[in-house]
Enzyme design. Structure first.
Site, short mmCIF file in Angstrom:
data_model
loop_
_atom_site.label_atom_id
_atom_site.label_comp_id
_atom_site.label_asym_id
_atom_site.label_seq_id
_atom_site.Cartn_x
_atom_site.Cartn_y
_atom_site.Cartn_z
N ASN A 19 43.28 -2.86 2.27
CA ASN A 19 41.70 -3.62 1.64
C ASN A 19 42.24 -4.71 0.69
O ASN A 19 43.29 -4.28 -0.37
CB ASN A 19 40.78 -2.16 0.72
CG ASN A 19 40.42 -2.82 -0.41
OD1 ASN A 19 39.36 -4.17 -0.11
ND2 ASN A 19 39.84 -2.22 -1.15
N TRP A 20 42.01 -5.85 1.38
CA TRP A 20 42.53 -7.40 0.43
C TRP A 20 41.61 -7.48 -0.57
O TRP A 20 42.06 -8.01 -2.01
CB TRP A 20 42.59 -8.38 1.55
CG TRP A 20 44.02 -8.23 2.18
CD1 TRP A 20 44.59 -7.49 2.33
CD2 TRP A 20 44.52 -9.00 3.05
NE1 TRP A 20 45.97 -7.49 3.21
CE2 TRP A 20 45.92 -8.78 3.40
CE3 TRP A 20 44.36 -11.10 3.04
CZ2 TRP A 20 46.25 -9.68 4.27
CZ3 TRP A 20 44.38 -11.54 3.53
CH2 TRP A 20 46.36 -11.37 3.77
N LYS A 21 40.40 -6.91 -0.81
CA LYS A 21 39.98 -7.22 -2.18
C LYS A 21 39.25 -9.09 -2.11
O LYS A 21 39.25 -9.29 -1.21
CB LYS A 21 40.19 -6.36 -3.34
CG LYS A 21 40.43 -5.08 -3.37
CD LYS A 21 40.53 -4.15 -4.24
CE LYS A 21 41.63 -2.75 -3.73
NZ LYS A 21 41.44 -2.15 -5.07
N HIS A 45 33.21 0.92 -1.85
CA HIS A 45 34.47 1.60 -2.10
C HIS A 45 34.04 1.58 -4.31
O HIS A 45 32.43 0.93 -4.33
CB HIS A 45 34.82 0.13 -2.45
CG HIS A 45 35.89 0.18 -3.14
ND1 HIS A 45 37.01 -0.09 -4.10
CD2 HIS A 45 37.34 0.15 -2.35
CE1 HIS A 45 37.84 -0.22 -4.31
NE2 HIS A 45 38.58 0.15 -3.47
N GLU A 71 34.75 0.09 -6.52
CA GLU A 71 34.74 -1.57 -6.57
C GLU A 71 33.24 -2.09 -7.65
O GLU A 71 32.64 -2.36 -8.22
CB GLU A 71 35.68 -2.00 -6.72
CG GLU A 71 36.94 -2.21 -7.81
CD GLU A 71 38.09 -2.58 -6.66
OE1 GLU A 71 37.92 -2.79 -5.80
OE2 GLU A 71 39.05 -2.31 -7.24
N GLU A 94 39.43 8.53 -3.19
CA GLU A 94 39.66 7.17 -3.66
C GLU A 94 39.42 7.58 -5.26
O GLU A 94 38.75 7.20 -6.06
CB GLU A 94 39.41 5.74 -3.36
CG GLU A 94 39.97 5.28 -1.63
CD GLU A 94 40.36 3.87 -2.26
OE1 GLU A 94 41.35 3.51 -2.06
OE2 GLU A 94 38.76 3.40 -2.46
N GLY A 106 44.19 1.04 -8.23
CA GLY A 106 44.94 -0.54 -9.47
C GLY A 106 45.47 0.08 -10.13
O GLY A 106 46.65 -0.92 -11.14
N SER A 117 46.98 3.36 -5.42
CA SER A 117 48.19 3.27 -5.38
C SER A 117 48.89 3.68 -4.31
O SER A 117 50.15 4.26 -4.78
CB SER A 117 48.57 3.35 -7.49
OG SER A 117 47.77 2.87 -7.77
N GLY A 162 45.12 -1.04 -1.06
CA GLY A 162 44.71 -2.24 -2.37
C GLY A 162 46.23 -3.11 -2.38
O GLY A 162 46.97 -3.68 -0.70
N GLY A 163 46.70 -3.13 -3.02
CA GLY A 163 48.24 -3.98 -3.30
C GLY A 163 48.95 -3.93 -2.78
O GLY A 163 49.41 -5.19 -1.89
#
Ligand code: PGA
Length: 249
Positions: free
Chosen positions: A11-13, A94, A96, A166, A172, A212, A233-234
């Site tokens: 997930n590149w957000k 998600h 966010e 999640e 993150g 994470s 993510g990251g």
């Protein structure tokens, strides 16, 4: 053997300009020889049309879609638009978006159904905040199970719907849930799916872990019972960081 294929999804957000398309190609090259797992990338919508032709071995997806067919929703994108741009899948729910766009469980269910109507497969996210987790494991399991049931779309089927657990406190933050915490939550969610959808569908539906995930912890997480993949993510932003996670699956 569960018969569930593992899915490793990035997930590149709100990250990624055309200059990063080389990473998409590099990730597609990593995924190419691994026909036993699925790899997906949820990209910013602006990159979908350019990325799709580069990545035949990776499912290219969006990070959200609107629940309406079309209309006066300034700034939103419909499932039909995303599918036309080349998306094969989308995230919904998600944390966010639940937090910053105030999306409700009913919104999430409607988005998932709308995405499916346009041929997109869906990864539906659920998870508890730190506040809820600190009230104890039982409370957290109950909260996430209720959130899942309330977010399930009409006609939910394992052929197109995947769940991602999640924990919000792990996203993150570098704080990863322990394999024991993940195993207990995924067992609770498996039981919830079986109860809500019946044994065949409930046992066939994939449940990913996200929060994470990195090359350092992926192997432990991915070998935990009822963990059918990861939402990353990251560590999905570069092929170098994503490679060991794909390899661990
Ligand atoms: P993270 O994000 O891997 O950077 O924690 C996961 C996610 O939000 O999907």
């Amino acid at each position: 053997m569960t018969g569930r294929r593992k899915l490793i999804a990035g997930n590149w957000k709100m990250n990624g300009l055309k200059g990063q398309l080389g990473e998409v190609s590099a990730i597609a090259a990593l995924a190419g020889p691994r026909s036993e797992i699925d790899v997906a990338l949820f990209l910013p919508a602006t990159l979908i049309a350019a990325a799709a032709p580069l990545a035949s071995t990776v499912l290219i997806g969006a990070q959200d879609c609107h629940q309406a067919e079309a209309g006066a929703f300034t700034g939103n994108l419909s499932a039909a638009m995303l599918a036309e741009a080349g998306a094969g899948c989308t995230l919904v729910g998600h944390s966010e978006r639940r937090q910053y766009q105030h999306e409700s469980n009913a919104d999430v269910a409607a988005k998932a159904a709308q995405a499916h109507k346009h041929g997109l497969s869906v990864v539906l996210c659920v998870g508890e905040t730190l506040d809820t987790r600190e009230q104890g494991d039982e409370i957290a399991h109950g909260f996430v199970s209720d959130q899942l049931v309330a977010s399930l779309p009409e006609g939910a089927d394992a052929g197109w719907l995947t769940i991602a657990y999640e924990p919000v406190w792990a996203i993150g933050t570098g704080k990863v849930a322990s394999p024991a915490q993940v195993a207990a939550m995924h067992a609770a969610l498996r039981a919830t799916l079986v109860k809500a959808l019946g044994a065949a569908t409930g046992n066939a539906m994939r449940i990913l872990y996200g929060g994470s995930v990195s090359g350092d912890n992926a192997a432990d997480l991915l070998h935990t019972d009822n963990v059918d993949g990861a939402l990353v993510g990251g560590a999905s932003l570069t092929a170098e960081k994503f490679a060991p996670i794909i390899a661990a699956a």
